[in-house]
Write a protein that holds these residues in place. Structure first.
Motif, PDB file in Angstrom:
ATOM      1  N   THR A  52       0.831  -1.190   0.000  1.00  0.00           N
ATOM      2  CA  THR A  52       0.000   0.000   0.000  1.00  0.00           C
ATOM      3  C   THR A  52       0.872   1.250   0.000  1.00  0.00           C
ATOM      4  N   TRP A  53       0.222   2.384  -0.161  1.00  0.00           N
ATOM      5  CA  TRP A  53       0.966   3.638  -0.223  1.00  0.00           C
ATOM      6  C   TRP A  53       1.766   3.872   1.061  1.00  0.00           C
ATOM      7  N   ASN A  54       1.218   3.430   2.200  1.00  0.00           N
ATOM      8  CA  ASN A  54       1.940   3.656   3.459  1.00  0.00           C
ATOM      9  C   ASN A  54       2.862   2.500   3.819  1.00  0.00           C
ATOM     10  N   GLY A  55       3.034   1.537   2.889  1.00  0.00           N
ATOM     11  CA  GLY A  55       4.053   0.518   3.077  1.00  0.00           C
ATOM     12  C   GLY A  55       3.586  -0.816   3.635  1.00  0.00           C
ATOM     13  N   ASP A  56       2.311  -0.990   3.900  1.00  0.00           N
ATOM     14  CA  ASP A  56       1.822  -2.285   4.356  1.00  0.00           C
ATOM     15  C   ASP A  56       1.929  -3.304   3.217  1.00  0.00           C
ATOM     16  N   THR A  57       2.356  -4.505   3.551  1.00  0.00           N
ATOM     17  CA  THR A  57       2.581  -5.523   2.514  1.00  0.00           C
ATOM     18  C   THR A  57       1.782  -6.788   2.777  1.00  0.00           C
ATOM     19  N   GLN A  58       1.473  -7.494   1.705  1.00  0.00           N
ATOM     20  CA  GLN A  58       0.846  -8.811   1.776  1.00  0.00           C
ATOM     21  C   GLN A  58       1.457  -9.684   0.692  1.00  0.00           C
ATOM     22  N   TYR A  59       1.507 -10.994   0.970  1.00  0.00           N
ATOM     23  CA  TYR A  59       2.112 -11.930   0.041  1.00  0.00           C
ATOM     24  C   TYR A  59       1.210 -13.135  -0.178  1.00  0.00           C
ATOM     25  N   ALA A  60       1.306 -13.704  -1.368  1.00  0.00           N
ATOM     26  CA  ALA A  60       0.695 -15.003  -1.594  1.00  0.00           C
ATOM     27  C   ALA A  60       1.437 -16.016  -0.735  1.00  0.00           C
ATOM     28  N   ASP A  61       0.718 -17.030  -0.283  1.00  0.00           N
ATOM     29  CA  ASP A  61       1.299 -17.980   0.668  1.00  0.00           C
ATOM     30  C   ASP A  61       2.590 -18.611   0.143  1.00  0.00           C
ATOM     31  N   SER A  62       2.626 -18.936  -1.122  1.00  0.00           N
ATOM     32  CA  SER A  62       3.790 -19.645  -1.660  1.00  0.00           C
ATOM     33  C   SER A  62       5.010 -18.746  -1.797  1.00  0.00           C
ATOM     34  N   MET A  63       4.832 -17.445  -1.660  1.00  0.00           N
ATOM     35  CA  MET A  63       5.945 -16.500  -1.788  1.00  0.00           C
ATOM     36  C   MET A  63       6.459 -16.011  -0.442  1.00  0.00           C
ATOM     37  N   LYS A  64       5.693 -16.262   0.615  1.00  0.00           N
ATOM     38  CA  LYS A  64       6.112 -15.772   1.925  1.00  0.00           C
ATOM     39  C   LYS A  64       7.465 -16.350   2.318  1.00  0.00           C
ATOM     40  N   GLY A  65       8.339 -15.476   2.776  1.00  0.00           N
ATOM     41  CA  GLY A  65       9.664 -15.906   3.194  1.00  0.00           C
ATOM     42  C   GLY A  65      10.680 -15.947   2.080  1.00  0.00           C
ATOM     43  N   ARG A  66      10.240 -15.936   0.830  1.00  0.00           N
ATOM     44  CA  ARG A  66      11.163 -15.965  -0.300  1.00  0.00           C
ATOM     45  C   ARG A  66      11.177 -14.641  -1.061  1.00  0.00           C
ATOM     46  N   PHE A  67      10.032 -13.985  -1.141  1.00  0.00           N
ATOM     47  CA  PHE A  67       9.906 -12.749  -1.915  1.00  0.00           C
ATOM     48  C   PHE A  67       9.679 -11.572  -0.970  1.00  0.00           C
ATOM     49  N   THR A  68      10.207 -10.427  -1.362  1.00  0.00           N
ATOM     50  CA  THR A  68      10.016  -9.206  -0.596  1.00  0.00           C
ATOM     51  C   THR A  68       9.670  -8.062  -1.541  1.00  0.00           C
ATOM     52  N   VAL A  69       8.549  -7.405  -1.269  1.00  0.00           N
ATOM     53  CA  VAL A  69       8.136  -6.258  -2.074  1.00  0.00           C
ATOM     54  C   VAL A  69       8.479  -4.985  -1.312  1.00  0.00           C
ATOM     55  N   SER A  70       8.929  -3.992  -2.032  1.00  0.00           N
ATOM     56  CA  SER A  70       9.254  -2.701  -1.421  1.00  0.00           C
ATOM     57  C   SER A  70       9.040  -1.615  -2.458  1.00  0.00           C
ATOM     58  N   LYS A  71       9.081  -0.366  -2.002  1.00  0.00           N
ATOM     59  CA  LYS A  71       8.946   0.750  -2.925  1.00  0.00           C
ATOM     60  C   LYS A  71       9.838   1.890  -2.489  1.00  0.00           C
ATOM     61  N   PHE A  72      10.126   2.743  -3.455  1.00  0.00           N
ATOM     62  CA  PHE A  72      10.963   3.914  -3.223  1.00  0.00           C
ATOM     63  C   PHE A  72      10.270   5.087  -3.873  1.00  0.00           C
ATOM     64  N   HIS A  73       9.983   6.091  -3.088  1.00  0.00           N
ATOM     65  CA  HIS A  73       9.190   7.219  -3.560  1.00  0.00           C
ATOM     66  C   HIS A  73       9.875   8.515  -3.150  1.00  0.00           C
ATOM     67  N   PRO A  74      10.948   8.884  -3.855  1.00  0.00           N
ATOM     68  CA  PRO A  74      11.726  10.045  -3.427  1.00  0.00           C
ATOM     69  C   PRO A  74      11.049  11.387  -3.685  1.00  0.00           C
ATOM     70  N   LYS A  75      10.197  11.445  -4.711  1.00  0.00           N
ATOM     71  CA  LYS A  75       9.527  12.699  -5.063  1.00  0.00           C
ATOM     72  C   LYS A  75       8.081  12.405  -5.431  1.00  0.00           C
ATOM     73  N   ASN A  76       7.267  13.450  -5.505  1.00  0.00           N
ATOM     74  CA  ASN A  76       5.858  13.254  -5.834  1.00  0.00           C
ATOM     75  C   ASN A  76       5.655  12.595  -7.192  1.00  0.00           C
ATOM     76  N   ASP A  77       6.561  12.838  -8.135  1.00  0.00           N
ATOM     77  CA  ASP A  77       6.368  12.295  -9.479  1.00  0.00           C
ATOM     78  C   ASP A  77       7.311  11.137  -9.782  1.00  0.00           C
ATOM     79  N   GLU A  78       7.918  10.552  -8.767  1.00  0.00           N
ATOM     80  CA  GLU A  78       8.824   9.423  -8.967  1.00  0.00           C
ATOM     81  C   GLU A  78       8.466   8.301  -8.014  1.00  0.00           C
TER      82      GLU A  78
END
Length: 118
Positions: A52-78
């Motif tokens: 989500t925009w505030n950084g909350d994450t959810q994963y499919a069961d088969s990906m938990k522990g192996r995959f990590t989602v993250s985001k980088f939002h340095p500016k309003n348009d990036e």
């Protein structure tokens, strides 16, 4: 409107790692949720992970522990979203898609191919 472009897909050996990137452009500030989906040959598209925009994450069961989602939002348009994938198996072979949603619409990228060889 929001445009999404994935990158980072490639051929990797089983057990290896890969990081996918999704670059968002356009009305980035309107995005409230992002996700990675994947579609393997002959299968339906499935959710991998979402953030989500505030950084909350959810994963499919088969990906938990192996995959990590993250985001980088340095500016309003990036905005960039990432998917770190570890301990890859041939079952992870698929086209990986970036998805984003704002209050009015949802958007898809063109996808990036990941092939995991045994």
């Amino acid at each position: 409107q929001v445009q999404l472009m994935e990158s980072g897909g490639m051929l990797v050996q089983a057990g290896g790692s890969l990081r996918l990137s999704c670059a968002a452009s356009g009305n980035v500030i309107s995005i409230i949720r992002l996700a990675w989906y994947r579609q393997a040959p002959g299968k339906q598209r499935e959710l991998v992970a979402e953030i989500t925009w505030n950084g909350d994450t959810q994963y499919a069961d088969s990906m938990k522990g192996r995959f990590t989602v993250s985001k980088f939002h340095p500016k309003n348009d990036e905005l960039e979203m990432y998917l770190q994938m570890n301990s890859l198996t041939p079952e992870d072979t698929a086209v990986y898609y970036c998805w984003a949603r704002n209050r009015g619409n949802s958007f898809w990228g063109q996808g990036t191919q990941v092939i995991v060889s045994s």
